[in-house]
Each structure stands twice: as structure tokens, then as C-alpha cells.
Design a protein around this motif. Structure first.
Motif, PDB file in Angstrom:
ATOM      1  N   LYS A   1       4.257   0.237  -8.086  1.00 34.31           N
ATOM      2  CA  LYS A   1       3.256  -0.826  -8.099  1.00 34.31           C
ATOM      3  C   LYS A   1       2.370  -0.744  -6.977  1.00 34.31           C
ATOM      4  O   LYS A   1       2.490  -0.158  -6.073  1.00 34.31           O
ATOM      5  CB  LYS A   1       4.314  -2.136  -7.833  1.00 34.31           C
ATOM      6  N   ASN A   2       1.119  -1.280  -7.290  1.00 33.22           N
ATOM      7  CA  ASN A   2       0.178  -1.108  -6.392  1.00 33.22           C
ATOM      8  C   ASN A   2      -0.427   0.176  -6.044  1.00 33.22           C
ATOM      9  O   ASN A   2      -1.422   0.625  -5.216  1.00 33.22           O
ATOM     10  CB  ASN A   2       0.229  -1.835  -5.007  1.00 33.22           C
ATOM     11  N   ALA A   3      -0.289   1.272  -6.732  1.00 32.81           N
ATOM     12  CA  ALA A   3      -0.788   2.722  -6.799  1.00 32.81           C
ATOM     13  C   ALA A   3      -2.101   2.394  -7.560  1.00 32.81           C
ATOM     14  O   ALA A   3      -2.299   1.686  -8.614  1.00 32.81           O
ATOM     15  CB  ALA A   3       0.160   3.475  -7.476  1.00 32.81           C
ATOM     16  N   PRO A   4      -3.040   3.486  -7.134  1.00 30.80           N
ATOM     17  CA  PRO A   4      -4.308   3.510  -7.850  1.00 30.80           C
ATOM     18  C   PRO A   4      -4.188   3.916  -9.367  1.00 30.80           C
ATOM     19  O   PRO A   4      -3.342   4.412  -9.809  1.00 30.80           O
ATOM     20  CB  PRO A   4      -5.231   4.628  -6.981  1.00 30.80           C
ATOM     21  N   GLU A   5      -5.221   3.329  -9.926  1.00 30.82           N
ATOM     22  CA  GLU A   5      -5.196   3.515 -11.336  1.00 30.82           C
ATOM     23  C   GLU A   5      -5.128   4.967 -11.842  1.00 30.82           C
ATOM     24  O   GLU A   5      -4.472   5.343 -13.017  1.00 30.82           O
ATOM     25  CB  GLU A   5      -6.589   2.984 -11.830  1.00 30.82           C
ATOM     26  N   ALA A   6      -5.617   6.090 -11.001  1.00 30.76           N
ATOM     27  CA  ALA A   6      -5.649   7.262 -11.298  1.00 30.76           C
ATOM     28  C   ALA A   6      -4.434   7.607 -11.556  1.00 30.76           C
ATOM     29  O   ALA A   6      -4.143   8.846 -11.998  1.00 30.76           O
ATOM     30  CB  ALA A   6      -6.486   8.281 -10.171  1.00 30.76           C
ATOM     31  N   SER A   7      -3.373   6.980 -10.981  1.00 28.55           N
ATOM     32  CA  SER A   7      -1.934   7.429 -11.385  1.00 28.55           C
ATOM     33  C   SER A   7      -1.379   7.730 -12.695  1.00 28.55           C
ATOM     34  O   SER A   7      -0.738   8.298 -13.061  1.00 28.55           O
ATOM     35  CB  SER A   7      -0.963   6.613 -10.483  1.00 28.55           C
ATOM     36  N   TRP A   8      -2.224   6.675 -13.596  1.00 22.52           N
ATOM     37  CA  TRP A   8      -1.721   6.817 -15.135  1.00 22.52           C
ATOM     38  C   TRP A   8      -2.328   8.020 -15.498  1.00 22.52           C
ATOM     39  O   TRP A   8      -1.690   8.723 -16.596  1.00 22.52           O
ATOM     40  CB  TRP A   8      -2.674   5.637 -15.678  1.00 22.52           C
ATOM     41  N   GLN A   9      -3.324   8.587 -15.068  1.00 22.03           N
ATOM     42  CA  GLN A   9      -3.890  10.011 -15.562  1.00 22.03           C
ATOM     43  C   GLN A   9      -2.871  10.896 -15.383  1.00 22.03           C
ATOM     44  O   GLN A   9      -2.394  11.869 -15.992  1.00 22.03           O
ATOM     45  CB  GLN A   9      -5.162  10.137 -14.771  1.00 22.03           C
TER      46      GLN A   9
ATOM     47  N   ASN B   1       0.871  -1.260   0.083  1.00 19.48           N
ATOM     48  CA  ASN B   1       0.076  -0.052   0.191  1.00 19.48           C
ATOM     49  C   ASN B   1       0.695   1.112  -0.083  1.00 19.48           C
ATOM     50  O   ASN B   1       1.080   1.854   0.998  1.00 19.48           O
ATOM     51  CB  ASN B   1      -0.943  -0.074   1.305  1.00 19.48           C
ATOM     52  N   PRO B   2       1.307   1.588  -0.996  1.00 21.71           N
ATOM     53  CA  PRO B   2       2.620   2.475  -1.101  1.00 21.71           C
ATOM     54  C   PRO B   2       1.963   3.814  -0.728  1.00 21.71           C
ATOM     55  O   PRO B   2       0.964   4.158  -1.119  1.00 21.71           O
ATOM     56  CB  PRO B   2       3.094   2.407  -2.639  1.00 21.71           C
ATOM     57  N   SER B   3       2.822   4.866  -0.121  1.00 22.02           N
ATOM     58  CA  SER B   3       2.566   6.086   0.264  1.00 22.02           C
ATOM     59  C   SER B   3       2.764   7.047  -0.850  1.00 22.02           C
ATOM     60  O   SER B   3       2.259   8.127  -0.850  1.00 22.02           O
ATOM     61  CB  SER B   3       3.017   6.553   1.697  1.00 22.02           C
ATOM     62  N   ILE B   4       3.582   6.589  -1.877  1.00 21.92           N
ATOM     63  CA  ILE B   4       3.695   7.258  -3.041  1.00 21.92           C
ATOM     64  C   ILE B   4       3.142   6.616  -4.218  1.00 21.92           C
ATOM     65  O   ILE B   4       3.505   5.541  -4.379  1.00 21.92           O
ATOM     66  CB  ILE B   4       5.111   7.804  -3.056  1.00 21.92           C
ATOM     67  N   HIS B   5       2.441   7.442  -5.237  1.00 20.22           N
ATOM     68  CA  HIS B   5       2.053   6.555  -6.443  1.00 20.22           C
ATOM     69  C   HIS B   5       2.372   6.887  -7.706  1.00 20.22           C
ATOM     70  O   HIS B   5       2.673   5.865  -8.344  1.00 20.22           O
ATOM     71  CB  HIS B   5       0.454   6.973  -6.402  1.00 20.22           C
TER      72      HIS B   5
END
Ligand SMILES: Nc1ncnc2c1ncn2[C@@H]1O[C@H](COP(=O)(O)OP(=O)(O)OP(=O)(O)O)[C@@H](O)[C@H]1O
Ligand SMILES: [Mg+2]
Lengths: 350, 278, 365
Positions: free
Chosen positions: A275-283, A89-93
Motif C-alpha cells: 500500500k502507498n507504493a508508487p504506481e510503477a510497482s504494478w509494472q 512511505n514504505p521502503s519496499i514497494h
């Protein structure tokens, strides 16, 4: 009687108000929690870099998703250590890393491979900016280490690196020269670059470092410290980042900046999806790489960016080191030598 | 049964503190010890420690670290004691001003403070500028032990001054006056009464300053050069540049043990001094 | 043990702290070997005067002479004055012997000599067996003795005691007062005691200087202070008294009487020394008042009034009987003895209060 009737509702209100406040507070918490589900955490360097991340990348992200990312100001080491600390559950995405940390993070399985289907702007980022990282990260912007000099003191700055080094050894500039130390964050890359000038020989480069030492005011470690030394005229020649150097020269008539032959090594900030960051990170990543945000970023920080669709205006182009002048370090070839270089540096260069 | 139950309830009472200590101090420390014992190839052993202590360079760095902290502590005490005395003896707004003056370095960010010193000490800085104005030869005070020392002493002063001042303020002024009426000159009253009674503050101050300055690395990195290598900078390099965690952990342990041992020695000396003065 | 004791002379000593005139020109002369108390209410300048004598404060003006030598400009460490501070000011990091030895060490005496003198000083205050203890391990009374031993070990020409008994309980205080007095007269040291406890001052001193607001009101032996106070302040400060303010009026027969403000219908006898007119304060000490049950009339040779007995208050060694006459309240005291108690009039019974004319004091009001 009149008094009493006036007092009563007030009392009721007094009891009602805290309840209302609590209810509203709870509502607020829910709302905040809801937003937090989509909230992502990204990284920027401080100062103008942070400003640019806000104005260009975060603004684009807000436009697309309606929410603001949290932007942390951290250096590469801190970023990778935080990701290592909590992989599930990374704190940085969205990470911003040094080149070597990005390679390490990719190898350690801390990152997701970049995916053009999720961040379409990746298609316009040439492969050279991603290849050494095996697609685990892409260069976001890059710079080069060039030479700044005091025009009042140095009438004819040396044309190429080797002359600069030999002149320094010969004491031509007194001891008013500053090179980066190997222990500076990009020092190993600079060392690698110097080996390319001396037939790939580390020994020769370290011999030069050593021979220069008496005429070096300071092998700098901290970039702010370095530019201050130059600004206060403690040193007349400083090896420094191009963007800052050109900008400084533009604002101070006595200062000049140029790229010695045969060019400079590329140093870059690497953008990666944790890895394991939310999908919104791609945006966010797609935003960072979009032509508009990239151009905005380049014009603020004065460093070249990577989207091939970006067209720089002329005045900006003049202060950006052209791609053909920069050499990308072959990280895979020397990164394992870094500990030994650092130890050698510490022990030999006194 | 009674004593047992009593002990149990005492334990229960102490539990939060014990757990806190375990979670926030002992736990990480043990993890660090484990990391420091890792060897290439997966085993555990003392290789990192042998590397650190068997190499003349690292031993030199270790000694430099100790000497730097010791010198900073000494000069902080030297300058801090009179200042603490002035604070303890002043009243009202003067006292407030002096305390403000002494804590200002703590209110300023370490980087900004360090750059301030660079401006003062630099080639075109205040001191050299003045020297040049009088056609005197200038001195390069930037980037070296002197610059590190002066910057560290500056930021460490409040810790020393405030510990000593609070000890001095606890001394009843009547004691000094009693000494004077008994025939002690002011210097003797200081030596036999005030100094020994302020030793607690001096010990607290030196312990604080020593352990803070032996661990300082931003200042050393900014004000130093290649020659001014100390253990904390070394640890930083190993972590951030070499990515050699086991070696960094081992160096960290060496630093920790050094601080503990030297603090122990300081305490023992302090205790003996206090006895000896009586 | 002490050197020849020296007399102390303070001449017009003044000291001001900001707006406070702590000493307003104090003159005081103390004989060699005399025990003098400085007595006065809190804040009247006692400690300040003591500190001026010890050299811990520079007076703004005036002279202090000790044994004929002017002390102006003489540093405290050269004055040879022993001081016992209010809270003893024992050095907490030194044991009893080291505390007592301190002054001797400062005089660079030989260790053997110091040892002998410390032992003697401790023997004088009966603390020999406590030599190795630290101050924190001593009771208040023991600390006080050590402070005294430390002060006299240097064989001072003058001993200053600043409220040395204030921190002791009543019983111990009484014992220490006698002990200190005994020690002082044995050693013959000129001594100044600061106190605001008048019993203590009376018990211990040859003479008492009464201070008020930075001035000396009267210097006299205890009995004289009590019986012949020089002014209203002293009379009021020392002991207890019935105090009646009023105007002097002439009676029909031409004799003078006091018309109290509290009840204009009354007339009280005043001594012949009273002024012939104007406002005065009449003071009669309660123990000078004889209480005679019933309206028996004033005995010959005395003056007095008829009154009604009211409350009686028992305060340990004496009983006070409050009496009412008109709007005025007077009280007299008797020693607490069963038969005297039995003879006291009941509440509401008539009573005659009588006193010798010479026991009444009149001051201009
Ligand atoms: N250092 C000082 N600074 C300012 N004012 C002072 C100082 N010392 C004494 N005073 C003032 O001078 C006056 C006399 O003080 P002093 O201590 O002599 O009184 P004292 O008679 O000893 O009273 P106490 O019985 O309460 O000890 C007081 O009003 C006091 O507030
Ligand atoms: Mg006093």
C-alpha cells in the motif's frame, strides 16, 4: 614573460575546474533524484533466486520503464517488519512474503488488492493461487517438500509418507534421517500436511514427531544446513524442497528424489503490492507474472510458476512437481494454532 | 547564579550525547517494555513475564542460556589467555601473524564459519574421519552443546584475546623482572604481578564475550538441535514464526536484565579480585 | 643488616644482540662493600652488564662470580641481588608496604617477621608514614626511596642501581645521591650504580668504571680518573678540556712544541712526556689555566701563551673566559667571585694564559 603567460590560464583553469565539478555533481544529483522518483524497490531471495529476479523480472521492467528496480534480499519476516515500520512511505514497494505473512499483511491493511486492470497478466493466474489471500497477494512460484535419499544406502525408499515415518520410528535408517522442524519457516505447513495424513489429529502428528526423534539426526531449521547435511552424507534421507532436490539428484548419481504418496504440500512465495507504493510497482508485478518472465524464472529456479500460458519444455517438466500432486495448505484453518504448535514442539520434542 | 549557568552550559554541551542515547537506546527500550506489557484484549500487565518465568520449560531455557554463555566465556578465557600472552610477548611479523590468526574468525561470515565447523565435526568430518581411519568409534559432535560451544569459543576468542593482550602489553616488563630479582619464580611473578595487572583486560574480555555469546543465535540455530534452546532463538521464533511480539519483547527484556545483572556481578567480582590480589 | 657483603667479579663477559655487540668481553672486579659506578655514554652496554649480573640476561660468554660463587646457571630468583630499576618498577597494584614485603613474602618468611623487616626498611629510607600509599600517590623521590627499600629489604649481597636518579630534578637528585651513598656505607652492601651522569658517579662512588661500546676503558677512583685519564676517551668523557690537535715539531733550540692544525704559525708548549714526533692531541683542563691580564709573560715553573681576551660566559659557580690566539681558541675558568670577575681582562685586551706542565695531557691522535 613567456612563463607567466603560460601560467595564467592554468591558474584560471585550476579555479574553474572545481566549480565545474560541483556543477556537474549537482546536475548528477538532480538526475539521480529524478530517476529516484520512478525507482521502485522489490524483494528477492538470495543466490539463484536473485539472479533470476535480475534476469527475468528486472530485465522486463527495464524494457518497459527504462529504469532498474532496486532488489533487496530479505526474508519474509524482515519484509513485513519493514513495511509495518513505515506504512505511509514504505521502503519496499513490491513484497515477497511467506503465505502466512501475506495473509497477516493483508489483514493488517499493509497491501493493495491485486488489480488485473493494472497488471493484466493477473488474468492468466488461476484463482486458486490467490483465493486464500483474498487477492491481497498471489503465488509467484511454488514448490513442494519431497524426499531426497542416498541410493547407496537406501535400496527401497518407502512409497508413502506414513511408511517413511513408521520406518524411521522403527530405526530402519539408523539415525540418519532429517525432517524439517516445526520451527523451520515452513514447518507449520508441513505439520498441517501431516495432520491430513493422520485424520486431522495434531496429537497424533506430535506423537510421531516425538517417536521419530531418537532416529532423527536433526530436525532441520536452516535450508542450507539441511542440504549440506545430505551432501556430506551426514544423513541418508532428507525431507526437502523439490526443485533443489531434483537438481541435486541430477548432479549426483548417488542421490535420488521422489514424491511419496499421497503427494506433497505446496509452499509458495507470495507476490504483493505494498500500500502507498508508487504506481510503477504494478509494472513490476505484471512483469513477474508475464509468461516469458515466468518461464525464464521456472527454468532457472526449477520450480513451477503460476501463469497458465506458460508451456514448460519436457526436460523442465520432468523436475517440476505437477500441480495435481500438491496440496495447498488451508492456512486460515491452522495459522492461529502456530504459536501453540511451536510451544508444544519446543517443550515436547527434545 | 553562576553554578546554575555552568550546569546549563554543561547540559548544552552534553545534549547531543543525551539525545543520541534517548533516540537510539532508551527510546527503543521503552517501546520494547511497553510491548512486553501488552496483554490480550488490549490492557497492560505482567502476563508475559509470568508466562516466561512461571513455566519450568522457559526457566530451563533461561538457565541454559546463562550456562552456555558462562561456559563459552570460561573456555574462551582458558584458551585466550595464553594466546594473548604470546601476542603480547612477540614482536614484529610474528606478532602481526598471530593477530591475523586470531581475528580471522571475525573476517568470515558467521554462516560460512559455522559450516566450516560442521565439516570438521560432522560424521564424515575431519575428526570422525580420522577416528574412522584408525578404526576407532566415531562421535556425533554435530548438533549439540559441544558443537555450539566450540563454534562460539572460536568466534569469541578474538574479543577475549585482544582485550587481554592490550592489558598485558600495558604492563612494564621491568615489573616482572623486578619480581624475579626479588625472589619470585616465574609462576609466582605471574600469579602476583602479571595476572592481577591483566585483570582489567580479563574483565573487559569476559564481559564482552559473555554478553556477545548470551545473545548469539545464528550459531545456536545452526549447530544446535531442539534440546539446545536458548533465549535469543526463542525470541526469534516468537517474532518470526509465532508473531507473538509481546512475548518476544518480554523474553528480550528477561535476557537484557540477565545480562545486566550478570555483568554487574562480574564487575564486582573483578573489582574484589583486584583488591584481593594486592 | 646485610649478610656479609660479597665481592663481584666479572670475567670476559660478552653479549651480542643481533648485529650489536652490547658487551665485548668485560672484566671488572668489585670489592666487598665497595660502591662502583658504571659510567658511559648511552648505549655503551651499562644496563646490559647490570642485567647479566642480575641474571635477567644470559651472557654469551664469560663468567660472573659473586662472593666466590659462579652465577652461571643460577636463576635470578636465587641470586639474592637487589635491583633498583630505572623507572623503579614499583608494583602499581600494591601499596608501599606490600611492595617492600614482596621479596620477603617470596622467601616465605613469617608475617610478623615480614612486618618488622618492612618497617625497618621503610625507616631506613624515611618512608614509614607512607606505608599505606600506592605508588601512584607518591612523588618521584618517594617512589625512588620505596624502590630502594624494596631492594634492600631482602638483605641482598649485592645492590644494583640502574640510573636510579635519572627521573629526579637536579636538587632532589643531589640530596638522594648523598642519602643513598650514606645508606650504602652504613649497610656495607656491595653496590653497582649505572649512570651516565659523571657528577653522580663522582659524588657517590668509591671507584668508577668508564665504559664505551661494550668495553671498559678505565676503572679508577674519581680523582684519578679526572687527573690521570688512561686514554683519550676517558680524558674527553670526564670533565671539560681544551683540545688541540696538531703535529709535534722541534723548535730551533731542539725543544719540542705542538703545531696546531688550526693555525700552523703557532707553537704550543708540550710536556716532556710527549712523543718526539707525530700527530697528537693536547688537552688542558680550563680550570688548570691561569688567566693573567696583559702580556705579562708566563710565570716561572709554568708554560703558557699570549692571547687576546674574547667572550666571557658565566655558568653559575664559574666563569669561562674565551681567548683567541691566531686561529686557535682556548678558554680558562675561574670561580665566580666578584673580585676575580673585576680583574678579568676586557674583550680585546691582551692576556697571558699559563698552566703547569704537568696539567697538560698528550695522547696520540
Ligand atoms: N633486548 C635488546 N635487543 C637488542 N638490542 C639491545 C637489547 N638491549 C640492549 N640492546 C642494545 O645493546 C646496546 C647496549 O644497550 P644498553 O641498554 O646496555 O645500553 P646503556 O649503556 O644502558 O644505555 P643507556 O644509558 O641509554 O641506558 C645498545 O646498542 C642497545 O641498542
Ligand atoms: Mg641503560
Amino acid at each position: 614573460m613567456i612563463l607567466q603567460s603560460e601560467i595564467r590560464p592554468a591558474r584560471k583553469r585550476a579555479r574553474f575546474l572545481p566549480a565545474l565539478a560541483i556543477a556537474l555533481g549537482a546536475l548528477g544529483l538532480f538526475a539521480a533524484h529524478d530517476a529516484a522518483a520512478q525507482k521502485i524497490t522489490v524483494v528477492a531471495s538470495g543466490g539463484i533466486w536473485l539472479e533470476s529476479a535480475k534476469q527475468n523480472f528486472a530485465a522486463c521492467y527495464k524494457e518497459r520503464t527504462g529504469s532498474d528496480p532496486d532488489i533487496l534480499v530479505l526474508n519474509s519476516g524482515e519484509v513485513i517488519n519493514r513495511i509495518r515500520a513505515n506504512k505511509e512511505n514504505p521502503s519496499i514497494h513490491v513484497a515477497l512474503l511467506s503465505e502466512i505473512d501475506a495473509i497477516r499483511a493483508g489483514r493488517e491493511g499493509l497491501l493493495d488488492k491485486l488489480d488485473a486492470s493494472k497488471a493484466p497478466n493477473l488474468k492468466d493466474v488461476p484463482e486458486v493461487f490467490r483465493k486464500q489471500w483474498d487477492d491481497y497477494a498471489t503465488i509467484q512460484n511454488f514448490g513442494a517438500m519431497i524426499v531426497m535419499y542416498n541410493k547407496d544406502k537406501i535400496k527401497e525408499p518407502p512409497k508413502d509418507w506414513k511408511t517413511l515415518i513408521d520406518n524411521t520410528i522403527a530405526g530402519k535408517y539408523g539415525n540418519r534421517v532429517s525432517f524439517p522442524a516445526v520451527t523451520m519457516a515452513w514447518g507449520p505447513q508441513f505439520t498441517w500436511f501431516l495432520t491430513t495424513l493422520y485424520n486431522g489429529s495434531e496429537d497424533e502428528v506430535f506423537a510421531k514427531y516425538k517417536a521419530m526423534a531418537p532416529n532423527i539426526a536433526k530436525y532441520w531449521v536452516n535450508p542450507v544446513d539441511a542440504i549440506n547435511m545430505f551432501a556430506t552424507k551426514e544423513v541418508d534421507i532428507l525431507v526437502y524442497w523439490d526443485g533443489r532436490a531434483y537438481d541435486f539428484a541430477k548432479q549426483n548419481a548417488w542421490a535420488g528424489a521422489y514424491i511419496p504418496d499421497p503427494g506433497a504440500f505446496q509452499s509458495a512465495a507470495m507476490l504483493a503490492k505494498v500500500k502507498n507504493a508508487p504506481e510503477a510497482s504494478w509494472q513490476y508485478i505484471d512483469c513477474v507474472l508475464s509468461p516469458k518472465a515466468q518461464l525464464g524464472h521456472a527454468s532457472m529456479i526449477k520450480y513451477p510458476v503460476v501463469n497458465s500460458k506458460v508451456v514448460y519444455p519436457d526436460d523442465l517438466k520432468a523436475v517440476l512437481t505437477p500441480l495435481e500432486k500438491v496440496r495447498q495448505p488451508e492456512f486460515l484453518k491452522f495459522m492461529d494454532k502456530i504459536p501453540a504448535w511451536i510451544e508444544r514442539w519446543n517443550k515436547e520434542i527434545q | 547564579m553562576m553554578p546554575n549557568r555552568f550546569r546549563l552550559s554543561t547540559l548544552a554541551f552534553l545534549a547531543p550525547a543525551v539525545i543520541g542515547l534517548l533516540v537510539f537506546f532508551i527510546g527503543p527500550l521503552l517501546l520494547n517494555v511497553e510491548v512486553s506489557l501488552r496483554e490480550q484484549g488490549g490492557g497492560h500487565g505482567l502476563a508475559q513475564y509470568l508466562r516466561a518465568l512461571g513455566d519450568a520449560y522457559y526457566v530451563k531455557v533461561w538457565l541454559q542460556t546463562i550456562v552456555l554463555a558462562a561456559c563459552v566465556t570460561f573456555f574462551t578465557l582458558l584458551f585466550g589467555y595464553p594466546f594473548a600472552f604470546a601476542i603480547a610477548r612477540s614482536r614484529g611479523p610474528v606478532k602481526g601473524f598471530l593477530i591475523f590468526l586470531i581475528v580471522t574468525p571475525l573476517l568470515i561470515n558467521v554462516v560460512v564459519r559455522t559450516f566450516g565447523w560442521m565439516v570438521v565435526l560432522g560424521r564424515s568430518g575431519l575428526i570422525n574421519g580420522t577416528l574412522r581411519a584408525f578404526d576407532l568409534p566415531t562421535i556425533n559432535m554435530l548438533g549439540g552443546w559441544f558443537a555450539i560451544g566450540i563454534t562460539l569459543v572460536h568466534v569469541m576468542l578474538p574479543f577475549m584475546v585482544l582485550s587481554i593482550a592490550s592489558a598485558l602489553e600495558g604492563i612494564d616488563q621491568a615489573l616482572e623482572q623486578a619480581a624475579l630479582t626479588l625472589g619470585a619464580k616465574p609462576a609466582a611473578a605471574f600469579r602476583y604481578i602479571i595476572w592481577p595487572l591483566s585483570l582489567d583486560g580479563v574483565i573487559t574480555g569476559t564481559l564482552l564475550v559473555f554478553s556477545l555469546s548470551i545473545g548469539s543465535f545464528v550459531t545456536v540455530m545452526l549447530m544446535g538441535n531442539n534440546r539446545t534452546m536458548v533465549l535469543p532463538v526463542m525470541v526469534y521464533q516468537q517474532l518470526n514464526l509465532s508473531s507473538d511480539w509481546p512475548f518476544a519483547a518480554a523474553l528480550g527484556m528477561v535476557l537484557l536484565v540477565t545480562v545486566l545483572v550478570i555483568s554487574g556481578i562480574q564487575l564486582a567480582i573483578g573489582r574484589r579480585l583486584r583488591r584481593g590480589q594486592a | 643488616m646485610a649478610e656479609a657483603a660479597s665481592g663481584l667479579e666479572a670475567i670476559q663477559v660478552s653479549k651480542r644482540f643481533g648485529a650489536t655487540q652490547a658487551l665485548g668481553g668485560v672484566s671488572l672486579s668489585i670489592q666487598a662493600g665497595e660502591f662502583m659506578a658504571l659510567l658511559g655514554p648511552s648505549g655503551c652496554g651499562k644496563t646490559t652488564l647490570l642485567r647479566c649480573i642480575a641474571g635477567l640476561i644470559d651472557p654469551d660468554g664469560g663468567d660472573i662470580r659473586l662472593g666466590g660463587r659462579a652465577l652461571k646457571g643460577v636463576q635470578p630468583w636465587h641470586r639474592d641481588i637487589g635491583v633498583v630499576f630505572q623507572n623503579y618498577a614499583l608494583f602499581p597494584h600494591m601499596n608501599v608496604a606490600e611492595n617492600v614485603a614482596f621479596g620477603l613474602k617470596m622467601r616465605r618468611m613469617k608475617p610478623a617477621e615480614i612486618k618488622a623487616k618492612v618497617e625497618r626498611a621503610l625507616a631506613l629510607v624515611r618512608m614509614e608514614s607512607f606505608a599505606a600509599r600506592f605508588p601512584s600517590q607518591l612523588s618521584g623521590g618517594q617512589q625512588q626511596r620505596v624502590a630502594l627499600a624494596r631492594a634492600i629489604a631482602i638483605e641482598p649481597v649485592l645492590l644494583l642501581l640502574d640510573e636510579p636518579m635519572a627521573a629526579l630534578d637536579a636538587k632532589l637528585r643531589g640530596a638522594m645521591q648523598l642519602e643513598v651513598r650514606e645508606l650504602q656505607s652504613r649497610l656495607g652492601i656491595t653496590t653497582v650504580l649505572v649512570t651516565h651522569d659523571q657528577d653522580e658517579a663522582m659524588t657517590m662512588s668509591d671507584r668508577i668504571a668508564i665504559m664505551s661500546e661494550g668495553r671498559i676503558e678505565q676503572v679508577a677512583a674519581p680523582a684519578e680518573l679526572y687527573l690521570k685519564p688512561a686514554n683519550r676517551f676517558v680524558a674527553d668523557f670526564i670533565g671539560r678540556s681544551n683540545q688541540i690537535v696538531g703535529n709535534i715539531v722541534a723548535a730551533a733550540d731542539g725543544s719540542l712544541a705542538l703545531q696546531p692544525d688550526a693555525d700552523a704559525a703557532l707553537r704550543l708548549p708540550v710536556p716532556s712526556t710527549a712523543p718526539r714526533q707525530g700527530r697528537v692531541l693536547l688537552m688542558v683542563r680550563p680550570e688548570a689555566i691561569e688567566i693573567l691580564p696583559g702580556a705579562v709573560g708566563v710565570p716561572a715553573g709554568m708554560v703558557g701563551v699570549q692571547a687576546i681576551a674574547a667572550d666571557r660566559i658565566m655558568t653559575g659557580d664559574r666563569i669561562s673566559l674565551y681567548c683567541q690566539l691566531g686561529g686557535l681558541s682556548l678558554y680558562g675558568t675561574l670561580p665566580s667571585q666578584a673580585e676575580k670577575l673585576a680583574a678579568l681582562p676586557e674583550k680585546g685586551a691582551p692576556v697571558t694564559l699559563a698552566w703547569r706542565e704537568s696539567d697538560a695531557m698528550v695522547f696520540a691522535a
